[in-house]
Design an enzyme around this catalytic site. Structure first.
Site, PDB file in Angstrom:
ATOM      1  CE  LYS A  86      -3.656   2.456   2.393  1.00 53.77           C
ATOM      2  NZ  LYS A  86      -4.746   2.378   3.372  1.00 53.77           N
TER       3      LYS A  86
ATOM      4  CE  LYS B 224      -6.034   1.912  -0.779  1.00 52.27           C
ATOM      5  NZ  LYS B 224      -6.582   1.908   0.556  1.00 52.27           N
TER       6      LYS B 224
HETATM    7  C1  PBG Z   1      -7.020   3.730   5.167  1.00 47.22           C
HETATM    8  C2  PBG Z   1      -7.577   3.475   3.815  1.00 47.22           C
HETATM    9  C3  PBG Z   1      -7.444   4.347   2.733  1.00 47.22           C
HETATM   10  C4  PBG Z   1      -8.116   3.771   1.664  1.00 47.22           C
HETATM   11  C5  PBG Z   1      -8.649   2.560   2.114  1.00 47.22           C
HETATM   12  N1  PBG Z   1      -8.305   2.388   3.449  1.00 47.22           N
HETATM   13  C6  PBG Z   1      -6.835   5.669   2.598  1.00 47.22           C
HETATM   14  C7  PBG Z   1      -5.696   6.052   3.404  1.00 47.22           C
HETATM   15  O1  PBG Z   1      -4.737   5.301   3.592  1.00 47.22           O
HETATM   16  O2  PBG Z   1      -5.732   7.178   3.902  1.00 47.22           O
HETATM   17  C8  PBG Z   1      -8.211   4.406   0.311  1.00 47.22           C
HETATM   18  C9  PBG Z   1      -9.169   3.845  -0.664  1.00 47.22           C
HETATM   19  C10 PBG Z   1      -9.450   4.732  -1.810  1.00 47.22           C
HETATM   20  O3  PBG Z   1      -8.824   5.793  -2.012  1.00 47.22           O
HETATM   21  O4  PBG Z   1     -10.365   4.385  -2.565  1.00 47.22           O
HETATM   22  N2  PBG Z   1      -6.979   2.699   6.067  1.00 47.22           N
END
Ligand code: PBG
Length: 330
Positions: A200, A253
């Site tokens: 991520k 991601k």
């Molecule tokens: C945080 C989380 C995020 C997303 C899913 N879970 C964003 C972040 O790390 O601030 C993003 C998903 C998206 O942008 O569609 N636990």
């Protein structure tokens, strides 16, 4: 007759739609898709996310209706996120394991109403945390890793108790997959799977999601736990560690700007690979098409297909419902 000989003519295989379909290497199926949903408090509430036209935060009753629709379209799974009011949040995300709280009650209601729809639940502190971070923030502003793990463990067990099929830790704390696997096993949830957000990245493409959840960090950024966009070998290390710790599915991601990572991870991963086509990627295509600059259906289908070509086994995407509806037409 031409003067020169062309030994191979790839255009022969592109001559008709029928031939093209015979030689096609990849395809998008409805069973590749996972639809993200945002739940809010109240009854009969439906609010469009400003930066994601066409995507709505919904109260539990409407989420259930949406889940019926998703299941009927043949989409196998949803991933659920809570959008909570600021006053319910605290430094330790205690709301995240409140069994009477909105999120856990919604999981339970979905499993009761649509038992065969796979419910993937989110494990991370940020939707419940007054600091907006995925871990506990110390007085000096440090994100505390090991102190955060027990909260993630409690959250996971609470979600499993409500019937979650797959737990998806999106927080990027070190060691959390092993910690959660052990917590689940000790509580008789050996059958509950883990989809690890393994690679991520610290991405600005999450902006619209943070708008939807009001979950942007109150101070600092997420660079000490989410990955540096410049790195690719590190993704393979993260994936290997999560598999060793018990991940059933690993994830990359965001999606589109990280297709190379999806391809590399697919080559080395022993477990299925998911990709998250995130909020900012959805917003780009929607905004351009609302301006009349892109053909929305064509570009989102092309985008989803690119994930399959890169090697993804499943795709979390805000386009999932629209894609399923389109696939049904053919
Ligand atoms: C945080 C989380 C995020 C997303 C899913 N879970 C964003 C972040 O790390 O601030 C993003 C998903 C998206 O942008 O569609 N636990």
């Amino acid at each position: 007759m031409s003067e020169f000989h062309i030994p191979q003519r790839p255009r022969r295989n592109r001559r008709t739609e029928s031939i093209r379909s015979l030689v096609r290497e990849n395809s998008l199926n409805v069973t590749d898709l996972i639809m993200p949903l945002f739940v809010i408090e109240g009854k009969n509430q439906k609010h469009e996310v400003k930066s994601m036209p066409g995507i709505f935060k919904m109260s539990k009753d409407l989420i259930i209706e949406e889940c019926h629709k998703i299941y009927d379209l043949g989409i196998p799974a949803i991933v659920l996120f809570p959008s909570l009011s600021e006053k319910i949040k605290d430094r330790f995300a205690t709301e995240s394991y409140n069994s009477n709280g909105l999120y856990l009650q919604t999981i339970k209601a979905i499993k009761k109403a649509v038992p065969n729809l796979t419910v993937i639940t989110d494990v991370a502190m940020d939707p419940y945390n007054s600091d907006g971070h995925d871990g506990i923030v110390s007085d000096s502003g440090e994100i505390l890793n090991d102190e955060t793990l027990p909260i993630l463990g409690k959250m996971s067990i609470a979600q499993a108790e409500m019937g979650a099929d797959i737990i998806a830790p999106s927080d990027m704390m070190d060691g959390r997959i092993g910690f959660i696997r052990e917590a689940l096993d000790e509580n008789d949830f050996a059958n509950v799977g883990i989809m690890a957000y393994s690679a991520k990245y610290c991405s600005s493409f999450y902006g619209p999601f943070r708008d939807a959840l009001d979950s942007a960090p109150k101070s600092g950024d997420k660079k000490t736990y989410q990955m540096d966009p410049a790195n690719s070998n590190e993704a393979l290390r993260e994936v290997a560690m999560d598999i060793a710790e018990g991940a059933d599915i690993v994830m990359v991601k965001p999606g589109l700007p990280y297709l190379d990572v999806v391809g590399n991870v697919k080559e080395m991963s022993e477990v299925p690979v998911a990709v998250y086509n995130v909020s900012g990627e959805y917003a780009m295509l929607k905004a351009a098409s609302l301006n009349g600059w892109l053909d929305y259906e064509q570009v989102f289908m092309e985008t989803l297909l690119s994930f399959k070509r890169a090697g993804a086994d499943m795709i979390l995407s805000y386009h999932s419902i629209e894609a399923a509806e389109l696939l049904k037409k053919f």
